[in-house]
Scaffold this motif. Structure first.
Motif, mmCIF file in Angstrom:
data_model
loop_
_atom_site.group_PDB
_atom_site.id
_atom_site.type_symbol
_atom_site.label_atom_id
_atom_site.label_comp_id
_atom_site.label_asym_id
_atom_site.label_seq_id
_atom_site.Cartn_x
_atom_site.Cartn_y
_atom_site.Cartn_z
ATOM 1 N N ALA A 33 -24.860 -33.198 2.871
ATOM 2 C CA ALA A 33 -24.313 -34.232 3.755
ATOM 3 C C ALA A 33 -24.611 -35.619 3.192
ATOM 4 O O ALA A 33 -23.749 -36.515 3.226
ATOM 5 C CB ALA A 33 -24.894 -34.090 5.155
ATOM 6 N N GLU A 34 -25.822 -35.810 2.698
ATOM 7 C CA GLU A 34 -26.182 -37.094 2.082
ATOM 8 C C GLU A 34 -25.299 -37.383 0.875
ATOM 9 O O GLU A 34 -24.790 -38.505 0.715
ATOM 10 C CB GLU A 34 -27.654 -37.060 1.668
ATOM 11 N N ILE A 35 -25.107 -36.377 0.032
ATOM 12 C CA ILE A 35 -24.280 -36.539 -1.167
ATOM 13 C C ILE A 35 -22.849 -36.914 -0.781
ATOM 14 O O ILE A 35 -22.238 -37.813 -1.371
ATOM 15 C CB ILE A 35 -24.301 -35.243 -2.010
ATOM 16 N N ASP A 36 -22.306 -36.229 0.232
ATOM 17 C CA ASP A 36 -20.926 -36.468 0.648
ATOM 18 C C ASP A 36 -20.740 -37.868 1.237
ATOM 19 O O ASP A 36 -19.731 -38.541 0.973
ATOM 20 C CB ASP A 36 -20.504 -35.421 1.682
ATOM 21 N N ILE A 37 -21.703 -38.307 2.056
ATOM 22 C CA ILE A 37 -21.611 -39.636 2.662
ATOM 23 C C ILE A 37 -21.635 -40.717 1.586
ATOM 24 O O ILE A 37 -20.867 -41.691 1.629
ATOM 25 C CB ILE A 37 -22.758 -39.840 3.676
ATOM 26 N N MET A 38 -22.499 -40.551 0.620
ATOM 27 C CA MET A 38 -22.567 -41.513 -0.486
ATOM 28 C C MET A 38 -21.290 -41.486 -1.317
ATOM 29 O O MET A 38 -20.726 -42.532 -1.662
ATOM 30 C CB MET A 38 -23.777 -41.199 -1.353
ATOM 31 N N ALA A 39 -20.797 -40.291 -1.626
ATOM 32 C CA ALA A 39 -19.603 -40.163 -2.461
ATOM 33 C C ALA A 39 -18.388 -40.796 -1.795
ATOM 34 O O ALA A 39 -17.521 -41.375 -2.472
ATOM 35 C CB ALA A 39 -19.337 -38.700 -2.758
ATOM 36 N N ALA A 40 -18.318 -40.719 -0.464
ATOM 37 C CA ALA A 40 -17.185 -41.300 0.257
ATOM 38 C C ALA A 40 -17.124 -42.815 0.108
ATOM 39 O O ALA A 40 -16.066 -43.423 0.295
ATOM 40 C CB ALA A 40 -17.272 -40.931 1.740
ATOM 41 N N TYR A 84 -27.342 -41.500 9.985
ATOM 42 C CA TYR A 84 -27.988 -40.261 10.444
ATOM 43 C C TYR A 84 -27.046 -39.432 11.304
ATOM 44 O O TYR A 84 -27.000 -38.203 11.178
ATOM 45 C CB TYR A 84 -29.261 -40.599 11.214
ATOM 46 N N GLU A 85 -26.299 -40.083 12.181
ATOM 47 C CA GLU A 85 -25.341 -39.349 13.012
ATOM 48 C C GLU A 85 -24.295 -38.642 12.165
ATOM 49 O O GLU A 85 -23.905 -37.500 12.453
ATOM 50 C CB GLU A 85 -24.649 -40.305 13.987
ATOM 51 N N ALA A 86 -23.852 -39.296 11.104
ATOM 52 C CA ALA A 86 -22.861 -38.697 10.218
ATOM 53 C C ALA A 86 -23.447 -37.470 9.515
ATOM 54 O O ALA A 86 -22.766 -36.446 9.371
ATOM 55 C CB ALA A 86 -22.384 -39.725 9.194
ATOM 56 N N MET A 87 -24.696 -37.579 9.074
ATOM 57 C CA MET A 87 -25.354 -36.432 8.451
ATOM 58 C C MET A 87 -25.515 -35.299 9.447
ATOM 59 O O MET A 87 -25.212 -34.131 9.153
ATOM 60 C CB MET A 87 -26.726 -36.839 7.894
#
Length: 238
Positions: A33-40, A84-87
């Motif tokens: 989830a952290e990787i995806d949020i950063m990649a976006a 945090y909510e997104a994760m």
């Protein structure tokens, strides 16, 4: 408040569980989830970076992502809580859409303790949505208390969460077993005065007074847990 129970024979009065990485293996989902949020947002975050923040309070991990993005000239355009909510929403969806990723031996021990009526609680930095996604598929009524990261003023390694859980169950933390996987979590359990059983999957931990490190919970039933609890208390008392 309920009167604290005293030790019954050589059993713990209650077992207090961490959730992520202890009961079920959700740590890879959090890291992804952290990787995806950063990649976006065009920023990079590695699996190795993610492991460094396993078991940390939500605001610490969220702040780390925001800072890492800024170091790369990117802006997540989100507050720490929004990150945090997104994760958490991604992790809750992962748990709901897949078979529960039980850690070896965790399900069997949980079911055995529930069958004999041992009081139990979950103490986690995760929000209630992530916890309920898993708890709803665990033995009904297994947990007499659930303490989330949003209910405490200080997260692990502070003992507040474990002390709160023990109080809600009407027992003394010093008469409990805490089951954990992270350095912060084991520190919190020890600071609460509990016997800590550590089953690390992301970091290395060493035996110390009042703490027992196991490779997994495989083969650990209620009777074995009782023996570990008694042995650890004897070492501390000596």
């Amino acid at each position: 408040m309920a009167t604290p129970n005293r030790l019954i024979a050589n059993r713990p009065s209650a077992v207090l569980w961490d959730y992520d990485g202890t009961l079920i293996d959700t740590e890879p989902a959090w890291i992804q989830a952290e990787i995806d949020i950063m990649a976006a947002r065009g920023a990079r975050w590695t699996y190795e970076q993610g492991t460094e923040y396993c078991g940390t309070p939500w605001d610490v991990s969220s702040a780390a992502l925001i800072a890492a993005a800024r170091d790369q000239g990117r802006d997540l355009e989100m507050t720490e809580w929004e990150v945090y909510e997104a994760m958490a929403s991604r992790v809750a969806a992962y748990i709901a859409d897949n078979d529960l990723p039980w850690l070896p031996g965790a399900r069997e021990l949980l079911e055995g303790l529930a069958s004999r009526g041992t009081p139990m609680a979950i103490v986690s930095a995760s929000p209630i949505g992530v916890l309920q996604a898993g708890i709803s598929r665990m033995p009904t009524g297994a947990f007499g208390a659930v303490v989330t990261g949003q209910e405490v003023t200080k997260g692990k390694p502070d003992p507040e969460g474990y002390l709160t859980a023990a109080t809600r169950l009407g027992v003394l933390a010093s008469e409990c077993v805490v089951v954990e996987d992270s350095a912060f979590g084991t520190q919190a359990g020890r600071a609460a005065g509990a016997v800590v059983i550590a089953v690390p999957i992301m970091t290395e931990l060493a035996d110390t007074a009042g703490m027992i490190v196991l490779p997994s919970l495989a083969g650990v039933g209620p009777a074995e847990l009782d023996g570990l609890f008694t042995g650890a208390r004897e070492v501390v008392c000596d």
